[in-house]
Design an enzyme around this catalytic site. Structure first.
Site, PDB file in Angstrom:
ATOM      1  N   SER A  33       0.849  -1.215   0.000  1.00 22.25           N
ATOM      2  CA  SER A  33       0.000   0.000   0.000  1.00 22.25           C
ATOM      3  C   SER A  33       0.874   1.251   0.000  1.00 22.25           C
ATOM      4  CB  SER A  33      -0.908   0.004   1.233  1.00 22.25           C
ATOM      5  OG  SER A  33      -0.095  -0.115   2.400  1.00 22.25           O
ATOM      6  N   TYR A  35       3.957   1.436  -1.267  1.00 23.71           N
ATOM      7  CA  TYR A  35       4.548   1.531  -2.606  1.00 23.71           C
ATOM      8  C   TYR A  35       3.520   2.143  -3.569  1.00 23.71           C
ATOM      9  CZ  TYR A  35       6.921   0.288  -6.954  1.00 23.71           C
ATOM     10  OH  TYR A  35       7.526   0.350  -8.190  1.00 23.71           O
ATOM     11  N   GLU A 111      24.361 -24.346 -11.231  1.00 25.57           N
ATOM     12  CA  GLU A 111      23.196 -23.446 -11.149  1.00 25.57           C
ATOM     13  C   GLU A 111      21.925 -24.225 -11.481  1.00 25.57           C
ATOM     14  OE1 GLU A 111      23.817 -20.526 -14.172  1.00 25.57           O
ATOM     15  OE2 GLU A 111      25.710 -19.859 -13.323  1.00 25.57           O
ATOM     16  N   LYS A 113      18.740 -24.878 -13.550  1.00 24.29           N
ATOM     17  CA  LYS A 113      18.422 -24.541 -14.955  1.00 24.29           C
ATOM     18  C   LYS A 113      16.945 -24.117 -15.016  1.00 24.29           C
ATOM     19  CE  LYS A 113      18.955 -26.140 -19.731  1.00 24.29           C
ATOM     20  NZ  LYS A 113      17.592 -25.840 -20.208  1.00 24.29           N
TER      21      LYS A 113
HETATM   22  C1  LIG Z   1      26.058 -18.936 -21.176  1.00 23.36           C
HETATM   23  C2  LIG Z   1      25.785 -20.421 -21.311  1.00 23.36           C
HETATM   24  C3  LIG Z   1      25.861 -20.831 -22.795  1.00 23.36           C
HETATM   25  C4  LIG Z   1      26.819 -21.217 -20.535  1.00 23.36           C
HETATM   26  C5  LIG Z   1      24.405 -20.694 -20.766  1.00 23.36           C
HETATM   27  N1  LIG Z   1      23.427 -20.951 -21.641  1.00 23.36           N
HETATM   28  C6  LIG Z   1      22.165 -21.170 -21.190  1.00 23.36           C
HETATM   29  N2  LIG Z   1      21.218 -21.453 -22.162  1.00 23.36           N
HETATM   30  C7  LIG Z   1      21.755 -21.785 -23.486  1.00 23.36           C
HETATM   31  C8  LIG Z   1      20.826 -22.636 -24.234  1.00 23.36           C
HETATM   32  N3  LIG Z   1      19.505 -22.095 -24.286  1.00 23.36           N
HETATM   33  C9  LIG Z   1      18.697 -22.465 -25.325  1.00 23.36           C
HETATM   34  N4  LIG Z   1      17.418 -21.996 -25.332  1.00 23.36           N
HETATM   35  C10 LIG Z   1      16.616 -22.337 -26.358  1.00 23.36           C
HETATM   36  C11 LIG Z   1      17.093 -23.164 -27.386  1.00 23.36           C
HETATM   37  C12 LIG Z   1      18.409 -23.605 -27.334  1.00 23.36           C
HETATM   38  N5  LIG Z   1      19.208 -23.253 -26.290  1.00 23.36           N
HETATM   39  C13 LIG Z   1      18.934 -21.538 -23.074  1.00 23.36           C
HETATM   40  C14 LIG Z   1      19.902 -20.843 -22.211  1.00 23.36           C
HETATM   41  C15 LIG Z   1      21.869 -21.132 -19.798  1.00 23.36           C
HETATM   42  C16 LIG Z   1      20.596 -21.336 -19.236  1.00 23.36           C
HETATM   43  C17 LIG Z   1      20.443 -21.269 -17.852  1.00 23.36           C
HETATM   44  C18 LIG Z   1      19.096 -21.469 -17.268  1.00 23.36           C
HETATM   45  N6  LIG Z   1      18.086 -21.810 -18.073  1.00 23.36           N
HETATM   46  O1  LIG Z   1      18.914 -21.287 -16.052  1.00 23.36           O
HETATM   47  C19 LIG Z   1      21.588 -20.993 -17.027  1.00 23.36           C
HETATM   48  N7  LIG Z   1      21.483 -20.900 -15.665  1.00 23.36           N
HETATM   49  N8  LIG Z   1      22.808 -20.802 -17.592  1.00 23.36           N
HETATM   50  C20 LIG Z   1      22.961 -20.862 -18.932  1.00 23.36           C
HETATM   51  N9  LIG Z   1      24.208 -20.645 -19.425  1.00 23.36           N
END
Ligand SMILES: CC(C)(C)c1nc(N2CCN(c3ncccn3)CC2)c2cc(C(N)=O)c(N)nc2n1
EC number: 6.5.1.2
Length: 326
Positions: A33, A35, A111, A113
């Protein structure tokens, strides 16, 4: 500067800080509120004094007109793909190749994904100027107006740097359930999963619709050479991006061995249902840039990273059996 300009500048600063705490740090410092009241005060002052509307004012997030289509954007640095691992053997093979190339004095960063869609964000002197989809990795679509509506995306960075970052736009599970409930009530077609819902929302030609979908993002890389910013590795880069005001996923962990990586994967295989967003795997990256450079790239993906994909969940479709005999 007269007192109205002072108040407008002050409101921009306050609302930017409150917005960062709420949407980026997930840690609100004032009630909604409060904000909203300050935001409405700023909207009123801007309406009365249009010359005081700053491009990065929080009131400018949902502004864009409805467009006919999206312009094409060629990425300054191609957005690469990730090779996949599906089991322990794939992970050990990846680890063997890494050690063969750079020895065993290195660490991984693991990390979550995020299961959304990859985006690229461009900032000039600290101001958000363009956002695009990944597209085919070389050419994407300009969805700046829609990305501006994502509150987790800062319109201005803490430092006036010119930088391009990459991340994943996603729809939190709760927003997805609310959206599909609303669509079911209105007899509309449901989205199959949060990734499709996020992609569909960012493809909307009317930014007001995108703004209503409560999307968020995690930033995980910069375009180009991290060493340009005096940064030696990926973990350090993520801290730097957080310092600039970007949201990055805090569930990341440094691992020294592939056994530690597999323990991390095991942990999140079990705890995945407790997350507020969907993930479809774990991304494992060699941390130091010098070692990434030694490993290099294949035609389309880094040799220093791999995506472990969770097994596809058996899709349970409960077929409604309607007893028509009654
Ligand atoms: C920078 C790099 C290449 C190492 C990289 N590439 C990512 N991806 C590439 C392929 N991607 C993709 N998308 C659609 C079609 C083909 N490839 C989707 C992102 C990453 C995706 C995530 C995530 N999803 O949390 C993440 N924590 N780190 C990433 N790091």
């Amino acid at each position: 500067m007269n007192e109205i300009e002072q108040r407008v500048t002050e409101l921009n600063k306050i609302l930017h800080e409150y917005g960062h705490a709420y949407y980026v740090l997930d840690n609100p410092v004032v009630a909604d509120s409060v904000y909203d009241q300050l935001l409405h005060e700023l909207i009123a002052l801007e309406e009365a004094n249009p010359s005081l509307i700053y491009p990065d004012s929080p009131t400018q997030r949902v502004g864009g007109a409805v467009v006919e289509g999206f312009k094409k954007v060629t990425h300054d640095y191609p957005m690469l793909s990730l090779s996949n691992a599906f089991n322990e053997a794939d992970l050990r093979e990846f680890d063997r190749k890494v050690r063969q190339a750079i020895g065993d004095q290195f660490s991984y960063v693991c990390e979550l994904k995020i299961d959304g869609l990859a985006i690229s964000l461009k900032y000039e002197n600290g101001v958000f100027v363009q956002g695009a989809t990944r597209g085919d990795g070389v050419v994407g679509e300009d969805i700046t107006a829609n990305l501006k509506t994502i509150r987790a995306i800062p319109l201005r960075l803490k430092d006036p740097v010119t930088i391009e970052v990459r991340g994943e736009a996603y729809m939190p599970k709760k927003s997805f359930e609310k959206l599909n409930t609303h669509r079911a009530d209105n007899g509309e077609e449901l989205f199959a999963n949060p990734r499709n819902a996020a992609a569909g929302s960012l493809r909307q030609l009317d930014p007001k619709i995108a703004a209503s979908r409560q999307l968020s993002t995690f930033i995980y890389a910069i375009g180009g050479d991290g060493e340009l910013y005096g940064i030696d590795g990926h973990a350090e880069m993520l801290d730097y991006l957080e310092g600039l005001g970007f949201p990055s996923n805090k569930e990341r962990q440094r691992c020294s061995t592939i056994e530690e990586v597999m323990a991390f994967i095991e942990h999140w295989t079990e705890n995945r249902p407790n997350l507020a967003y969907e993930i479809d795997g774990i991304v494992i990256k060699v941390d130091r840039y010098a070692q990434q450079d030694e490993l290099g790239y294949t035609a389309k993906s880094p040799r220093w990273a791999i995506a472990y994909k969770f097994p596809a969940e058996e899709v349970v479709t409960t077929l409604l059996t309607i007893d028509l005999t009654v």
